[in-house]
Design a protein around this motif. Structure first.
Motif, PDB file in Angstrom:
ATOM      1  N   ASP A 294       6.403  11.045  -2.655  1.00 24.86           N
ATOM      2  CA  ASP A 294       5.115  11.742  -2.553  1.00 24.86           C
ATOM      3  C   ASP A 294       5.311  13.228  -2.356  1.00 24.86           C
ATOM      4  O   ASP A 294       6.411  13.741  -2.305  1.00 24.86           O
ATOM      5  CB  ASP A 294       4.273  11.162  -1.403  1.00 24.86           C
ATOM      6  CG  ASP A 294       4.985  11.230  -0.066  1.00 24.86           C
ATOM      7  OD1 ASP A 294       5.643  12.246   0.207  1.00 24.86           O
ATOM      8  OD2 ASP A 294       4.889  10.263   0.710  1.00 24.86           O
ATOM      9  N   SER A 295       4.168  13.951  -2.291  1.00 27.95           N
ATOM     10  CA  SER A 295       4.253  15.397  -2.221  1.00 27.95           C
ATOM     11  C   SER A 295       4.777  15.915  -0.906  1.00 27.95           C
ATOM     12  O   SER A 295       5.148  17.065  -0.827  1.00 27.95           O
ATOM     13  CB  SER A 295       2.914  16.043  -2.462  1.00 27.95           C
ATOM     14  OG  SER A 295       1.903  15.230  -2.731  1.00 27.95           O
TER      15      SER A 295
ATOM     16  N   GLN B  64       0.856  -1.195   0.000  1.00 23.20           N
ATOM     17  CA  GLN B  64       0.000   0.000   0.000  1.00 23.20           C
ATOM     18  C   GLN B  64       0.886   1.238   0.000  1.00 23.20           C
ATOM     19  O   GLN B  64       1.806   1.357   0.801  1.00 23.20           O
ATOM     20  CB  GLN B  64      -0.899   0.016   1.231  1.00 23.20           C
ATOM     21  CG  GLN B  64      -1.739   1.292   1.372  1.00 23.20           C
ATOM     22  CD  GLN B  64      -2.511   1.307   2.666  1.00 23.20           C
ATOM     23  OE1 GLN B  64      -3.471   0.562   2.821  1.00 23.20           O
ATOM     24  NE2 GLN B  64      -2.106   2.154   3.603  1.00 23.20           N
ATOM     25  N   ASN B  65       0.602   2.140  -0.916  1.00 17.30           N
ATOM     26  CA  ASN B  65       1.361   3.372  -1.041  1.00 17.30           C
ATOM     27  C   ASN B  65       0.393   4.544  -0.998  1.00 17.30           C
ATOM     28  O   ASN B  65      -0.698   4.462  -1.563  1.00 17.30           O
ATOM     29  CB  ASN B  65       2.131   3.376  -2.371  1.00 17.30           C
ATOM     30  CG  ASN B  65       3.279   4.353  -2.391  1.00 17.30           C
ATOM     31  OD1 ASN B  65       3.393   5.201  -1.519  1.00 17.30           O
ATOM     32  ND2 ASN B  65       4.132   4.232  -3.392  1.00 17.30           N
ATOM     33  N   MET B  66       0.766   5.615  -0.319  1.00 16.26           N
ATOM     34  CA  MET B  66      -0.001   6.854  -0.380  1.00 16.26           C
ATOM     35  C   MET B  66       0.894   7.907  -1.009  1.00 16.26           C
ATOM     36  O   MET B  66       1.880   8.323  -0.409  1.00 16.26           O
ATOM     37  CB  MET B  66      -0.468   7.301   1.011  1.00 16.26           C
ATOM     38  CG  MET B  66      -1.247   8.612   0.986  1.00 16.26           C
ATOM     39  SD  MET B  66      -1.916   9.097   2.595  1.00 16.26           S
ATOM     40  CE  MET B  66      -3.337   8.003   2.698  1.00 16.26           C
TER      41      MET B  66
ATOM     42  N   LYS C 133      -4.311   8.104  -3.464  1.00 17.66           N
ATOM     43  CA  LYS C 133      -3.917   9.443  -3.925  1.00 17.66           C
ATOM     44  C   LYS C 133      -4.783  10.473  -3.192  1.00 17.66           C
ATOM     45  O   LYS C 133      -5.965  10.638  -3.518  1.00 17.66           O
ATOM     46  CB  LYS C 133      -4.085   9.558  -5.440  1.00 17.66           C
ATOM     47  CG  LYS C 133      -3.283   8.527  -6.223  1.00 17.66           C
ATOM     48  CD  LYS C 133      -3.332   8.763  -7.718  1.00 17.66           C
ATOM     49  CE  LYS C 133      -2.408   9.885  -8.136  1.00 17.66           C
ATOM     50  NZ  LYS C 133      -2.288   9.979  -9.617  1.00 17.66           N
ATOM     51  N   PRO C 134      -4.224  11.136  -2.182  1.00 19.29           N
ATOM     52  CA  PRO C 134      -5.029  12.053  -1.366  1.00 19.29           C
ATOM     53  C   PRO C 134      -5.642  13.170  -2.201  1.00 19.29           C
ATOM     54  O   PRO C 134      -4.972  13.793  -3.028  1.00 19.29           O
ATOM     55  CB  PRO C 134      -4.009  12.613  -0.368  1.00 19.29           C
ATOM     56  CG  PRO C 134      -2.894  11.615  -0.343  1.00 19.29           C
ATOM     57  CD  PRO C 134      -2.822  11.054  -1.726  1.00 19.29           C
TER      58      PRO C 134
ATOM     59  N   GLY D   8      -1.643   0.188 -16.060  1.00 18.91           N
ATOM     60  CA  GLY D   8      -2.134   0.555 -14.738  1.00 18.91           C
ATOM     61  C   GLY D   8      -1.348   1.724 -14.167  1.00 18.91           C
ATOM     62  O   GLY D   8      -0.494   2.319 -14.824  1.00 18.91           O
ATOM     63  N   GLU D   9      -1.627   2.031 -12.910  1.00 16.83           N
ATOM     64  CA  GLU D   9      -0.992   3.161 -12.226  1.00 16.83           C
ATOM     65  C   GLU D   9      -0.442   2.692 -10.889  1.00 16.83           C
ATOM     66  O   GLU D   9      -1.143   2.044 -10.115  1.00 16.83           O
ATOM     67  CB  GLU D   9      -2.033   4.270 -12.006  1.00 16.83           C
ATOM     68  CG  GLU D   9      -1.491   5.534 -11.380  1.00 16.83           C
ATOM     69  CD  GLU D   9      -2.561   6.603 -11.213  1.00 16.83           C
ATOM     70  OE1 GLU D   9      -2.209   7.714 -10.768  1.00 16.83           O
ATOM     71  OE2 GLU D   9      -3.745   6.323 -11.513  1.00 16.83           O
ATOM     72  N   ILE D  10       0.843   3.001 -10.642  1.00 14.77           N
ATOM     73  CA  ILE D  10       1.479   2.645  -9.376  1.00 14.77           C
ATOM     74  C   ILE D  10       2.282   3.830  -8.862  1.00 14.77           C
ATOM     75  O   ILE D  10       2.476   4.824  -9.572  1.00 14.77           O
ATOM     76  CB  ILE D  10       2.419   1.414  -9.516  1.00 14.77           C
ATOM     77  CG1 ILE D  10       3.581   1.711 -10.476  1.00 14.77           C
ATOM     78  CG2 ILE D  10       1.632   0.188  -9.963  1.00 14.77           C
ATOM     79  CD1 ILE D  10       4.625   0.605 -10.548  1.00 14.77           C
ATOM     80  N   GLY D  11       2.743   3.728  -7.632  1.00 18.08           N
ATOM     81  CA  GLY D  11       3.566   4.779  -7.065  1.00 18.08           C
ATOM     82  C   GLY D  11       4.868   4.921  -7.830  1.00 18.08           C
ATOM     83  O   GLY D  11       5.442   3.947  -8.330  1.00 18.08           O
TER      84      GLY D  11
END
Length: 491
Positions: free
Chosen positions: A236-237, A40-42, A80-81, A53-56
């Motif tokens: 991440d941001s 799990q990635n945020m 994706k917040p 597909g889409e991944i981190g």
């Protein structure tokens, strides 16, 4: 079946991604078929996979370290917040909708099923899987139904390496405290500890390491030095806080970009930050917007909300004045959408349903659609005869006369983006547009840089991955990692 080894951190940003990336390259060098995995990635930095597909973004870089194509199974759950309490939920590469934190907690058993399915598929194809945790395994409030750290490790029965960052201070407390908060079975699967980002003489740590090993019963597998000038694409941001600008010396092209609250794929900026002829500045909330030659409007997870933030920070007036005086503007993905006349979100995909005015600088409109476009593209810029590659990740469909002057012509016959008639504005959906050396050079030349030098960003990325692997070869005890691999390699 592959052997899985999991890297967990005593804190966020302890160095999990760097350690995992270095291990991926090190094992691949030794002929091991290895793959990355993050249950799990945020993150708002993402990449498009070979299976669409889409991944981190960090797992895509780790796949590169392994010498394999990124696949959606390598990061089966991506969050994706899009607000302080909610995220878009992506399962095995596909967005399934938005969830508030409490709703996602109830969804975790379904997410865990996807995690285990993806892991099982990778285990059939590879000899080793380097899995990366998220945050810390000792977050008591997140232990119930955990799929990101020990919950996953227990489910697949894999060993864990625990890493902590000495730069933060309190490294012995972080490691000892984390182990103390784990259950007995979780502690038992921790095979060793790693101290990361150490500056100075390692012998000065000996008494502390001796105490730590006696107190925890766990070996310290290595003290990893702080690597100066290491560039590894940010996960991440949150990493925006660590992104400084380049040094303002000499005759450089001045490039600025806003650090909006929901900025996504800010890794697009990396070739600019690293370019020796560019002075790049990321402008945060409340800061004075400096003069520039080029303004870059980046991607956004919530375009209308970020556009409102830009207006509140004075960016709209600044951009108009910038253009009046001959400056250049480049919009990427969400930035492209902001440059148009209207943005429509009839289904409330990024916030409340409704429409809003764009900056009105390009004659086009964008409507958000439920189906996300995920594709990797290759083509040429419509100027400079430069090859460009990258990927599209967006839910918007843009239409209007401005698109009749495209920025890119793709090899499959398609086109992308808009170029203003006065040639002051470029807009594209293509993330990574600066990555190819020729494309970066052509855009910087368009923006006003005289005789730009070539920055080979892909080669630089490879060099830094190799630098990580070299460091692990020298400072990490690889025995517990390699000796049990099902391929006969031993230390």
């Amino acid at each position: 079946m592959a052997k899985t080894i999991m890297i967990q951190g005593a804190t966020s940003d302890a160095g999990k991604s760097a350690l995992a990336t270095g291990l991926c390259r090190l094992l691949a060098r030794r002929g091991v078929r290895v793959a990355p995995f993050k249950p799990q990635n945020m993150a708002l930095n993402s990449a498009v996979t070979v299976d669409g597909g889409e991944i981190g973004r960090s797992q895509a870089v780790q796949a590169q370290a392994c010498g394999v194509e990124p696949h959606s199974d390598m990061n089966p759950v991506l969050l994706k917040p899009n607000s302080h309490t909610g995220s878009q939920v992506i399962i095995q590469g596909r967005a399934i909708g938005n969830m508030e934190a409490r709703g996602y907690h109830g969804y975790k058993p379904v997410a865990m099923k996807a995690v285990l399915e993806s892991h099982a598929r990778l285990a059939e194809q590879y000899q080793c899987i380097i899995a990366e945790g998220a945050g810390s395994p000792a977050e008591i409030n997140l232990r119930d139904g955990d799929i990101a750290n020990m919950g996953f490790a227990e489910a697949v029965d894999c060993p864990v390496i625990l890493v902590a960052d000495i730069e933060r201070g309190g490294v012995f407390a972080h490691l000892a405290g984390t182990l103390a908060l784990l259950s007995e079975s979780e502690r038992a699967r921790v095979i060793g500890l790693v101290i990361n980002r150490f500056r100075g003489d390692p012998s000065l740590l000996k008494s502390g390491i001796d105490w730590l090993e006696r107190h925890t019963g766990k070996p310290v597998l290595g003290v990893l030095p702080y690597l100066h000038d290491l560039h590894l694409e940010a996960e991440d941001s949150m990493d925006l806080d660590k992104l400084g600008g380049s040094t303002a010396t000499g005759d450089k092209l001045r490039v600025i970009a806003p650090a909006a609250p929901r900025v996504s794929n800010h890794t697009d900026f990396d070739p600019l930050r690293l370019h020796p002829q560019v002075e790049f500045t990321l402008v945060r909330a409340g800061q004075t917007i400096p003069p520039a030659d080029l303004i870059v409007l980046p991607g956004s997870k919530s375009v209308l909300a970020d556009l409102a933030w830009l207006r509140a920070q004075g960016w709209e007036e600044t951009i108009r004045r910038h253009l009046r005086y001959g400056g250049k503007v480049l919009g990427i993905c969400g930035g492209l959408q902001m440059l148009g006349r209207k943005l429509h979100d009839p289904d409330g995909l990024e916030g409340e349903p409704g429409s809003g005015n764009g900056l009105g600088l390009l004659d086009m409109e964008t409507t958000l659609a439920k189906e996300k476009r995920l594709t990797r593209m290759r083509g040429r810029l419509s100027f400079g005869n430069a090859e460009a590659t990258g990927y599209e990740i967006h839910m918007g469909v843009s239409t209007g006369p401005a698109l009749q002057r495209p920025v890119l012509h793709f090899n499959d016959g398609g086109v992308d983006g808009a170029r203003s008639e006065d040639d002051q504005i470029l807009a594209t959906y293509l993330h990574g547009v600066f990555d190819e050396p020729a494309a970066c050079q052509a855009i910087l030349c368009w923006a006003g840089l005289q005789k730009p030098v070539t920055l080979d960003y892909p080669a630089l990325r490879e060099t830094n991955i190799d630098k990580l692997a070299d460091m692990l070869e020298q400072f990490l005890d690889l025995g517990p990692i390699i000796n049990d691999l099902p391929i006969g390699i031993r230390i």
